[in-house]
Design a protein around this motif. Structure first.
Motif, mmCIF file in Angstrom:
data_model
loop_
_atom_site.group_PDB
_atom_site.id
_atom_site.type_symbol
_atom_site.label_atom_id
_atom_site.label_comp_id
_atom_site.label_asym_id
_atom_site.label_seq_id
_atom_site.Cartn_x
_atom_site.Cartn_y
_atom_site.Cartn_z
ATOM 1 N N ARG A 8 0.820 -1.212 0.000
ATOM 2 C CA ARG A 8 0.000 0.000 0.000
ATOM 3 C C ARG A 8 0.853 1.261 0.000
ATOM 4 O O ARG A 8 0.535 2.250 -0.680
ATOM 5 N N SER A 51 0.810 3.947 -2.956
ATOM 6 C CA SER A 51 0.497 5.324 -2.592
ATOM 7 C C SER A 51 1.592 6.276 -3.067
ATOM 8 O O SER A 51 1.304 7.374 -3.561
ATOM 9 N N LYS A 110 -2.196 -3.444 -6.109
ATOM 10 C CA LYS A 110 -3.558 -3.471 -5.556
ATOM 11 C C LYS A 110 -4.086 -4.897 -5.538
ATOM 12 O O LYS A 110 -4.719 -5.331 -4.563
ATOM 13 N N ALA A 120 -2.295 -6.750 -2.661
ATOM 14 C CA ALA A 120 -2.828 -6.328 -1.358
ATOM 15 C C ALA A 120 -4.197 -6.940 -1.111
ATOM 16 O O ALA A 120 -4.514 -7.342 0.023
ATOM 17 N N LYS A 142 -9.309 6.562 3.525
ATOM 18 C CA LYS A 142 -8.316 6.165 2.523
ATOM 19 C C LYS A 142 -7.460 7.365 2.107
ATOM 20 O O LYS A 142 -6.241 7.237 1.909
ATOM 21 N N ARG A 173 -3.315 7.971 2.660
ATOM 22 C CA ARG A 173 -2.390 8.386 1.596
ATOM 23 C C ARG A 173 -1.637 9.646 1.984
ATOM 24 O O ARG A 173 -0.434 9.761 1.743
#
Length: 507
Positions: A254, A258, A280, A283, A407, A411
């Motif tokens: 992640r 990011s 993605k 994950a 979310k 980030r």
């Protein structure tokens, strides 16, 4: 699965003239018992580029001694390694091949060093005869079998002190104090293999020391490479089902994804977007077990907090059955993913990206200019989502908006953490405030997920003729938690959105 042992040891320099002091005088030791001399023959394996050695991993096939066989060692901390053992055989054990797959990929391991050791052992025991530590004086002959320096040999003598299983590491301090008093000094080498490689490698011209990162691109690439390294290093731990290993590997994917989004002015999106899509996917595969684990822990904690008089019916049993049904095959699926071509191709792609990064012109700019812009852009994205979340009344729409804000907060936090080496304390403060927002919103989202699970459990209990009282009680507790978080959010967000934080980033 291979047998595993936690190895805690210290190494010391010795010469032919070195004599061990009387270690029975160490505090807690009643006797130093001679155990005789053992001849050991170990062949160490690695890739042609010594990838395992670069990561401080040791793979060997050893004959002689009580534990002859294949050994694989993973570093845990200085002087501490996990040693895995498989029986003696002519080929690399499949379990070891799997644990090394993230490093080896398409490479084969070959013999690189052979060590012949004459080991003189004594056991330090307490008054009850319990083993405290094993002390050995090893006379070593090393021969380089492959690569530069092939055929070169080296010899040395060293002392090892290995703590007994479940021993107190402080005991090694007492032994070291006695050794130092006798003039014995710690070894500079972390392992026999490291020393053998160092002493059989031809002397090269000393490379100019790497300069500190000085451009925005340098800083971003340092962060990106750190996350790639974490993914590779976590792979064996996930395969061994070590605590928190899946979570740490998933977080690294992640963070990396990011970073690609945050620093898209520095790294070309045409290259990083497809990689981000694969991250993605990874994950998501890793998250099945982790999300269920978090949910189970939350629901179990809720049940544990109730007075026994309010835990009506077989609530624990039903939770276990429900959880087991959702986890069926998930661990096997994760291993299949890690063994699959798609995952290995992703690792190869990440290696290629790290070696030849797709830098854009902004990468050459000073970090004090390029990095704050990227961080603040993520902040603006978060601010829009927070405004959207706060304008909704409590209910499903607000729950969804707060989840999207969570979310964005994550980030922004990652962006601040990535920029911290370049921007210092302002980035640290910014990341800390973003984390506070993320944590609050995360707890709120966990309550949303928990309520959905509790509703399902209550329906199942009702269908089975069980009382649903406890599930309803827990549902009410989760509603109260969500309400508290929603009331706390404006104050937490006010602190995180303080203009001073953003102004400090620009200085």
């Amino acid at each position: 699965m291979a047998d595993t042992k936690r190895e805690i040891e210290r190494k010391y320099e010795a010469t032919d003239a070195t004599r061990l002091p009387d270690l029975s005088r160490v505090a807690g030791v009643a006797r130093a018992v001679p155990k005789g001399v053992t001849e050991l023959d170990a062949v160490y394996y690695d890739t042609p580029g010594l990838r395992l050695a670069a990561d401080s991993l040791t793979l060997r096939r050893r004959t002689g001694g009580a534990d002859e066989g294949w050994h694989l060692k993973f570093p845990v901390a200085t002087g501490i390694r996990d040693e895995l053992h498989e029986p003696l055989g002519d080929t690399l054990p499949p379990s070891f091949a799997a644990l090394l797959r993230s490093r080896l990929r398409h490479d084969e391991v070959t013999p690189v060093v052979r060590l012949l050791s004459s080991r003189d052992v004594q056991h330090l025991t307490d008054a009850d005869g319990t083993l405290l530590a094993e002390v050995s004086v090893d006379t070593v002959l090393a021969e380089r079998l492959a690569g530069k320096g092939s055929g070169t040999t080296a010899t040395w003598t060293e002392i090892e002190v290995e703590l007994a299983d479940d021993g107190d590491p402080a005991f090694l301090d007492a032994v070291e104090k006695r050794l130092r008093k006798a003039g014995v000094r710690p070894s500079d080498a972390s392992s026999k293999l490291a020393r053998a490689l160092a002493e059989t490698t031809p002397v090269r011209k000393k490379k100019r020391e790497t300069e500190d990162p000085h451009t925005a691109g340098d800083h971003v690439l340092t962060y990106v490479r750190e996350q790639i390294r974490t993914i590779v290093e976590r792979d064996p731990a996930v395969r061994r089902d070590l605590p928190d290993s899946v979570h740490k590997m998933r977080v690294a994917t992640r963070r990396l994804r990011s970073a690609f989004k945050t620093y898209r002015k520095i790294l070309d999106r045409e290259v990083t977007d497809p990689v981000g899509a694969e991250l993605k996917w990874l994950a998501g595969e890793l998250g099945v077990d982790r999300d269920q684990e978090v949910l189970d822990e939350r629901l179990t904690t809720g049940i544990d907090a109730l007075p026994t008089t309010l835990a009506l019916g077989p609530v624990r049993g039903r939770l276990q059955v429900w959880s087991a049904a959702r986890r069926t095959g998930s661990r096997r699926r994760i291993i299949d993913v890690l063994d699959g071509k798609r995952y290995l191709d992703l690792l190869d792609t990440l290696d290629a990206l790290a070696a030849d990064p797709p830098l854009r012109p902004a990468a050459s700019r000073a970090p004090g200019k390029a990095l704050p812009r990227a961080v603040l852009k993520d902040y603006e994205r978060l601010a829009r989502r927070m405004d959207h979340a706060l304008e909704h009344p409590p209910g499903p729409e607000r729950d969804t908006a707060m989840h999207e804000a969570r979310k964005a907060a994550k980030r922004a936090r990652y962006a601040g953490e990535a920029a911290r080496p370049a921007l210092g304390r302002p980035a640290k403060r910014f990341a800390r405030r973003m984390k506070a927002v993320q944590s609050l919103l995360g707890d709120h989202q966990d309550s949303v997920v928990a309520r959905d699970a509790l509703r399902t459990l209550a329906v199942q209990a009702h269908a089975a003729g069980e009382t649903t009282f406890t599930w309803g009680l827990l549902y009410g507790h989760e509603e109260a938690t969500a309400d508290r978080r929603e009331r706390e959010l404006p104050e937490v967000w006010a602190r995180a959105s303080d203009p001073v934080l953003r102004a400090d980033l620009r200085q």
